[in-house]
Design a protein around this motif. Structure first.
Motif: not given
Ligand code: R5P
Length: 282
Positions: A172-185
């Motif tokens: 589709g000629r769009w931008e993409h990314d993936h989500l990452i999980k960070t543990r805050i506490t």
């Protein structure tokens, strides 16, 4: 070639038959008084396509019975949604490899298997016959284009879905990314795009499966907190266990779409043409 489907896969089976310009064989489904399944199909051909998503144990029994009833010289199994594929290894001692058990049972009497966006392609070896998985990248891209989202940011909810998201974005000629999980506490987890900012963007989260909706609901809340303008969800297999849709809406997702591998009110695009094309090529 003739096409026959399990009870819950009748719509997709008829779409595939139509795409192929072949006959859809009617099947009568019922139960014996003790609850056992019964079915009777019409007359079949030398080459039969059996269509059935493995959504529950009734579907599994119907698939086994249909495969047995289809004494064609060539039975091709179309398993649009392969349930049990997520238990693809022994996570704890004493567990089965469920994907292997299913593959062995269903692959025994067919000559070929076609699946759609199987959770882990490695499980295809368990069928013991040539097996492929189709990825409906073009269908999802067409759906997103038609929906008219403005400059969507295509997001995978985890690294496992990254390749699917990247392929859709490329198409589709769009931008993409993936989500990452960070543990805050200890309890607090943050989910955010690895590279791109989501602020003022229309986020479209794409995944293979929506089951409880938990993964996408968490992602949506986080993205809206980070300033996303709107969040949409598009999956291939919409299982939507009880309460899943409400959970997604409650998490601020404005639109939810799935394919017709599992027919429901959320089925917004079809994979029938991809399956028909694969059948023509084998
Ligand atoms: C996980 O690896 C899958 O790709 C899906 O993200 C997951 O199965 C979705 O499940 P749920 O809707 O229950 O969070």
């Amino acid at each position: 070639m003739k096409v026959v489907g399990t009870q819950k896969s009748q719509i997709l089976a008829s779409r595939i038959a139509r795409e192929l310009d072949e006959e859809l064989v009617t099947t009568r489904f019922s139960r014996f008084p003790d609850g056992e399944h019964y079915l009777q199909t019409g007359s079949l051909d030398d080459r039969t396509v059996i269509v059935g998503s493995l959504t529950d144990s009734d579907a599994l029994i119907q698939l086994l019975l249909l495969i047995d009833a289809c004494q064609a010289s060539e039975n091709i199994l179309v398993l649009p949604y392969m349930g049990y594929a997520r238990q693809d290894k022994q996570f704890n001692p004493g567990e089965p490899i469920s994907a292997r058990a299913i593959g062995r049972a269903l692959g025994a009497e067919v000559s070929r298997v076609i699946t759609v966006q199987v959770h882990e392609p490695g499980v295809l070896t368990h069928f013991g016959v040539p097996a492929t998985t189709l990825s409906p990248v073009k269908d999802v891209t067409r759906f997103i284009t038609t929906a008219g989202f403005s400059d969507p940011l295509i997001l995978a909810p985890d690294v496992g879905a990254e390749r699917f998201a990247a392929a859709i974005a490329r198409e589709g000629r769009w931008e993409h990314d993936h989500l990452i999980k960070t543990r805050i506490t200890g309890e607090e987890v943050r989910m955010e795009p690895k590279r791109l900012a989501v602020e003022q963007r229309t986020a479209v989260i794409v995944d293979d499966i929506i089951s409880t909706g938990g993964t996408l609901a968490t992602a949506s809340r986080m993205l809206l907190d980070q300033g996303a303008r709107a969040v949409h969800a598009v999956c291939v297999h919409g299982i939507f266990t009880g309460g899943a849709y409400a959970l997604l809406i409650n998490a601020g997702i404005v639109g939810v779409a799935a394919s017709d591998t599992i027919e429901s009110g959320y089925s917004r695009y079809s994979v029938a043409a991809d399956i028909a094309q694969a059948l023509k090529e084998c």
